[in-house]
Write a protein that holds these residues in place. Structure first.
Motif, PDB file in Angstrom:
ATOM      1  N   ARG A  35      -7.653  77.888  26.266  1.00 21.72           N
ATOM      2  CA  ARG A  35      -6.842  79.059  27.019  1.00 21.72           C
ATOM      3  C   ARG A  35      -7.785  79.359  28.212  1.00 21.72           C
ATOM      4  O   ARG A  35      -7.313  79.386  29.229  1.00 21.72           O
ATOM      5  N   SER A  36      -9.292  78.988  28.076  1.00 25.67           N
ATOM      6  CA  SER A  36     -10.026  79.320  29.306  1.00 25.67           C
ATOM      7  C   SER A  36      -9.992  78.011  30.229  1.00 25.67           C
ATOM      8  O   SER A  36     -10.309  78.245  31.583  1.00 25.67           O
ATOM      9  N   ASN A  37     -10.262  76.758  29.812  1.00 25.77           N
ATOM     10  CA  ASN A  37     -10.640  75.712  30.792  1.00 25.77           C
ATOM     11  C   ASN A  37      -9.496  74.802  30.800  1.00 25.77           C
ATOM     12  O   ASN A  37      -9.764  73.842  31.477  1.00 25.77           O
ATOM     13  N   GLY A  38      -8.296  74.892  30.118  1.00 27.82           N
ATOM     14  CA  GLY A  38      -7.351  74.075  30.462  1.00 27.82           C
ATOM     15  C   GLY A  38      -7.423  72.621  30.115  1.00 27.82           C
ATOM     16  O   GLY A  38      -7.777  72.305  29.153  1.00 27.82           O
ATOM     17  N   ASP A  39      -6.885  71.820  30.977  1.00 32.70           N
ATOM     18  CA  ASP A  39      -6.913  70.388  31.031  1.00 32.70           C
ATOM     19  C   ASP A  39      -8.638  69.846  30.577  1.00 32.70           C
ATOM     20  O   ASP A  39      -8.521  69.011  30.041  1.00 32.70           O
ATOM     21  N   GLU A  40      -9.383  70.409  31.144  1.00 30.52           N
ATOM     22  CA  GLU A  40     -10.723  70.148  31.137  1.00 30.52           C
ATOM     23  C   GLU A  40     -11.098  70.141  29.464  1.00 30.52           C
ATOM     24  O   GLU A  40     -11.730  69.216  28.884  1.00 30.52           O
ATOM     25  N   ALA A  41     -10.758  71.327  28.848  1.00 27.25           N
ATOM     26  CA  ALA A  41     -10.915  71.269  27.573  1.00 27.25           C
ATOM     27  C   ALA A  41     -10.230  70.200  26.797  1.00 27.25           C
ATOM     28  O   ALA A  41     -10.700  69.950  25.574  1.00 27.25           O
ATOM     29  N   VAL A  42      -9.187  70.101  26.945  1.00 27.01           N
ATOM     30  CA  VAL A  42      -8.186  69.195  26.350  1.00 27.01           C
ATOM     31  C   VAL A  42      -8.797  67.905  26.390  1.00 27.01           C
ATOM     32  O   VAL A  42      -8.959  67.246  25.426  1.00 27.01           O
ATOM     33  N   ARG A  43      -9.263  67.467  27.545  1.00 25.26           N
ATOM     34  CA  ARG A  43      -9.735  66.125  27.634  1.00 25.26           C
ATOM     35  C   ARG A  43     -11.155  66.040  26.713  1.00 25.26           C
ATOM     36  O   ARG A  43     -11.113  64.781  26.029  1.00 25.26           O
ATOM     37  N   GLN A  44     -11.797  66.843  26.751  1.00 27.14           N
ATOM     38  CA  GLN A  44     -13.052  67.133  26.065  1.00 27.14           C
ATOM     39  C   GLN A  44     -12.911  66.891  24.474  1.00 27.14           C
ATOM     40  O   GLN A  44     -13.520  65.974  23.990  1.00 27.14           O
ATOM     41  N   TYR A  45     -11.994  67.661  24.019  1.00 27.65           N
ATOM     42  CA  TYR A  45     -11.593  67.522  22.635  1.00 27.65           C
ATOM     43  C   TYR A  45     -10.700  66.176  22.321  1.00 27.65           C
ATOM     44  O   TYR A  45     -11.277  65.572  21.317  1.00 27.65           O
ATOM     45  N   THR A  46     -10.175  65.691  23.231  1.00 25.99           N
ATOM     46  CA  THR A  46      -9.486  64.488  22.839  1.00 25.99           C
ATOM     47  C   THR A  46     -10.430  63.371  22.600  1.00 25.99           C
ATOM     48  O   THR A  46     -10.415  62.451  21.941  1.00 25.99           O
ATOM     49  N   LYS A  47     -11.552  63.446  23.720  1.00 27.53           N
ATOM     50  CA  LYS A  47     -12.653  62.423  23.585  1.00 27.53           C
ATOM     51  C   LYS A  47     -13.499  62.578  22.516  1.00 27.53           C
ATOM     52  O   LYS A  47     -13.791  61.727  21.723  1.00 27.53           O
ATOM     53  N   GLN A  48     -13.587  63.894  21.931  1.00 22.55           N
ATOM     54  CA  GLN A  48     -14.512  64.043  20.966  1.00 22.55           C
ATOM     55  C   GLN A  48     -13.809  63.657  19.598  1.00 22.55           C
ATOM     56  O   GLN A  48     -14.505  63.181  18.576  1.00 22.55           O
ATOM     57  N   PHE A  49     -12.558  64.008  19.474  1.00 17.65           N
ATOM     58  CA  PHE A  49     -12.002  63.795  18.251  1.00 17.65           C
ATOM     59  C   PHE A  49     -10.920  62.590  17.932  1.00 17.65           C
ATOM     60  O   PHE A  49     -11.231  61.910  16.837  1.00 17.65           O
ATOM     61  N   ASP A  50     -10.462  62.144  19.093  1.00 19.00           N
ATOM     62  CA  ASP A  50      -9.867  61.016  19.107  1.00 19.00           C
ATOM     63  C   ASP A  50     -10.387  59.827  19.779  1.00 19.00           C
ATOM     64  O   ASP A  50     -10.001  58.757  19.653  1.00 19.00           O
ATOM     65  N   HIS A  51     -11.594  60.139  20.335  1.00 20.60           N
ATOM     66  CA  HIS A  51     -12.652  58.930  20.728  1.00 20.60           C
ATOM     67  C   HIS A  51     -11.737  58.283  21.936  1.00 20.60           C
ATOM     68  O   HIS A  51     -11.902  56.851  22.255  1.00 20.60           O
ATOM     69  N   VAL A  52     -11.027  58.811  22.556  1.00 19.28           N
ATOM     70  CA  VAL A  52     -10.117  58.392  23.729  1.00 19.28           C
ATOM     71  C   VAL A  52     -10.654  59.051  25.164  1.00 19.28           C
ATOM     72  O   VAL A  52     -10.476  60.410  24.928  1.00 19.28           O
ATOM     73  N   ASP A  53     -10.880  58.630  26.265  1.00 25.00           N
ATOM     74  CA  ASP A  53     -11.069  59.288  27.344  1.00 25.00           C
ATOM     75  C   ASP A  53     -10.016  59.280  28.211  1.00 25.00           C
ATOM     76  O   ASP A  53      -9.976  58.141  29.135  1.00 25.00           O
ATOM     77  N   LEU A  54      -9.243  60.233  28.258  1.00 24.21           N
ATOM     78  CA  LEU A  54      -7.942  60.321  29.199  1.00 24.21           C
ATOM     79  C   LEU A  54      -7.909  61.172  30.230  1.00 24.21           C
ATOM     80  O   LEU A  54      -8.403  62.229  29.890  1.00 24.21           O
ATOM     81  N   GLN A  55      -8.046  60.782  31.387  1.00 25.56           N
ATOM     82  CA  GLN A  55      -7.806  61.699  32.577  1.00 25.56           C
ATOM     83  C   GLN A  55      -6.606  62.136  32.843  1.00 25.56           C
ATOM     84  O   GLN A  55      -6.465  63.271  33.403  1.00 25.56           O
ATOM     85  N   ASP A  56      -5.340  61.573  32.303  1.00 26.54           N
ATOM     86  CA  ASP A  56      -4.259  61.763  32.462  1.00 26.54           C
ATOM     87  C   ASP A  56      -3.446  61.829  31.131  1.00 26.54           C
ATOM     88  O   ASP A  56      -3.226  60.659  30.642  1.00 26.54           O
ATOM     89  N   THR A  57      -2.986  62.674  30.543  1.00 25.02           N
ATOM     90  CA  THR A  57      -2.449  62.872  29.127  1.00 25.02           C
ATOM     91  C   THR A  57      -0.772  62.753  29.184  1.00 25.02           C
ATOM     92  O   THR A  57      -0.442  62.313  28.303  1.00 25.02           O
ATOM     93  N   LEU A  58      -0.285  62.751  30.231  1.00 24.09           N
ATOM     94  CA  LEU A  58       1.107  62.565  30.297  1.00 24.09           C
ATOM     95  C   LEU A  58       1.627  61.086  30.196  1.00 24.09           C
ATOM     96  O   LEU A  58       1.103  60.164  30.946  1.00 24.09           O
ATOM     97  N   VAL A  59       2.405  60.907  29.315  1.00 23.76           N
ATOM     98  CA  VAL A  59       2.837  59.374  29.276  1.00 23.76           C
ATOM     99  C   VAL A  59       3.948  58.813  30.385  1.00 23.76           C
ATOM    100  O   VAL A  59       4.589  59.855  30.941  1.00 23.76           O
ATOM    101  N   THR A  60       3.518  57.812  30.787  1.00 27.72           N
ATOM    102  CA  THR A  60       4.402  57.437  32.182  1.00 27.72           C
ATOM    103  C   THR A  60       5.805  56.502  31.686  1.00 27.72           C
ATOM    104  O   THR A  60       5.832  56.090  30.518  1.00 27.72           O
ATOM    105  N   GLU A  61       6.379  56.535  32.768  1.00 30.75           N
ATOM    106  CA  GLU A  61       7.613  55.776  32.756  1.00 30.75           C
ATOM    107  C   GLU A  61       7.548  54.142  32.182  1.00 30.75           C
ATOM    108  O   GLU A  61       8.171  53.570  31.503  1.00 30.75           O
ATOM    109  N   ALA A  62       6.413  53.790  32.774  1.00 27.02           N
ATOM    110  CA  ALA A  62       5.963  52.350  32.471  1.00 27.02           C
ATOM    111  C   ALA A  62       5.564  52.171  30.942  1.00 27.02           C
ATOM    112  O   ALA A  62       6.081  51.097  30.450  1.00 27.02           O
TER     113      ALA A  62
END
Length: 425
Positions: A35-62
């Protein structure tokens, strides 16, 4: 399986996991950080729990297009047919705005409005569940929700399962984020720099997802807090032991805490089903999971009569209820509590999971006593409409004012009387 008499203390019901104090605290902190930190918090927790470092979480058309390479035409055709079946069923649930006019000119009614945006959480981890996408997205689409956001935890390669992407693409879901866990629920509820918040969150998940949904309820709506899957089978002497055992095991393989129960008034059938469950377990790929479920939460209840068996079934209020009886349609009117009811020996529970059309998002843990499957109405809201006529107010104004004073609300009474005084000049 043990065969035990029907009692008032049936064992299908289990306490819904409320999580530990540490888990609740962790989820609360994650939500506050998102709620406070938005995308930065989402990226941090994705890296911590899913062990994936994603700068952009949105799935692409490709990514969506590439996923089709791994899905066979036969499987794609099955998914498309399932979509048609589920859409057809849910189209019949659509409610319309209505108005009624009284003789005095008063117009009353109800306005049905679709929610603006819905979030669909799709579990990841060890397995992919395209059926979960169908059952959560389609009723929202049929209701007319314009914006549907799907989130699902990424795999180790930073992508989503091909079948998950293909299923979402077939439904036309355009906003798909590679986010899982409590951080996904936080992003859906509060929004981030790259994701606008939604109005309602639906879809199953682990304990952290369930706790997060509980905590954001009120900021957004949620579907339900679902427990482990369960099936209850009601059978008379005509039941097929092999079919019944197979259906019980189809639920047991979901989770060690899943529940599979048979209630019957025929001891011969009970004993035959017990033997079949033991035999069929031996060749199941998920034998360990199913066996734990059967041992801890499975049961065969023997009733003294079929009427007593029906009473027991209504007490259980199971998520899935199968009726294996000589005349199942005669039994149906006596069933008061069940999430989904499957009539006859060919209506195996997996038919409803994937293909028949009704929604498989169902109330668990006895909550079928007061709640319903996920449906189109869950993605709408209703506004009451009141257009009171002058004639109606003149006829009823004094009664309305008296009622207001009964509750000691003088301003309410005066608001009505002002109009009566003005009309009387």
């Amino acid at each position: 399986m043990n065969i035990i008499p029907v009692t008032k203390d049936l064992s299908l019901k289990r306490t819904i996991d409320q999580g530990t104090a540490d888990q609740r605290q962790a989820v609360s902190e994650i939500l506050q950080s998102v709620r406070s930190n938005g995308d930065e918090a989402v990226r941090q927790y994705t890296k911590q729990f899913d062990h994936v470092d994603l700068q952009d979480t949105l799935v692409t058309e490709a990514e969506l297009e590439a996923a089709y390479a791994s899905v066979t035409e036969d499987m794609l055709a099955i998914i498309r047919e399932a979509i048609e079946n589920i859409q057809d069923f849910h189209q019949r649930q659509v409610q319309q705005t209505w108005m009624t006019t009284k003789e005095d000119g008063t117009i009353l009614g109800q306005k049905v409005t679709t929610l603006d945006a819905a979030g669909v959480y799709v579990p990841g981890g060890r397995a992919a569940y395209p059926s979960s996408i169908l059952m959560n997205v389609i009723p929202a689409q049929v209701a007319g929700v314009k914006r549907i956001v799907m989130t699902s935890p990424p795999q180790q390669d930073g992508k989503l399962s091909d079948i998950v992407l293909v299923t979402a693409h077939e439904l036309g879901v355009e906003e798909i984020h590679k986010i899982g866990g409590a951080q996904a629920i936080g992003a859906l509820a509060y929004g981030t720099e790259t994701m606008k918040p939604v109005d309602k969150i639906v879809g199953p998940g682990n304990i952290f997802v369930a706790l997060a949904k509980q905590l954001v309820f009120g900021t957004v709506d949620i579907d339900m807090i679902a427990g482990p899957s369960e099936v209850a089978v009601l059978a008379d002497e005509t039941g097929n032991p092999s079919y019944i055992a197979a259906d019980m095991l189809s639920q047991a393989e979901h989770d060690p805490m899943s529940s599979a129960v048979l209630v019957t008034d025929d001891r011969t059938l009970a004993e035959a089903v017990s033997r079949e469950v033991t035999e069929q377990l031996q060749t199941l790929p998920k034998k360990e999971i199913a066996e734990a479920s059967i041992n801890d939460f499975g049961a065969i209840y023997l009733a003294e009569s079929f009427e007593e068996a029906i009473d027991a079934i209504n007490e259980l209020a199971a998520e899935h209820l199968e009726i294996h009886a000589a005349h199942p349609w005669d039994v149906l009117p006596k069933i008061r509590h069940a999430g989904a009811i499957f009539l006859g020996e060919y209506s195996s529970e997996p038919v409803g999971d994937y293909f028949a059309g009704p929604n498989h998002v169902l109330p668990t843990n006895g909550t079928a006593r007061f709640s319903s499957p996920l449906n189109v109405e869950d993605f709408t809201k209703k506004s009451s409409i009141i257009s009171y006529s002058k004639q109606a107010l003149e006829a009823n104004g004094k009664k309305i004012a008296a009622f207001a004073r009964l509750e000691d609300l003088e301003a309410h009474a005066r608001a009505v009387e002002k109009r009566l005084e003005a009309d009387n000049g």
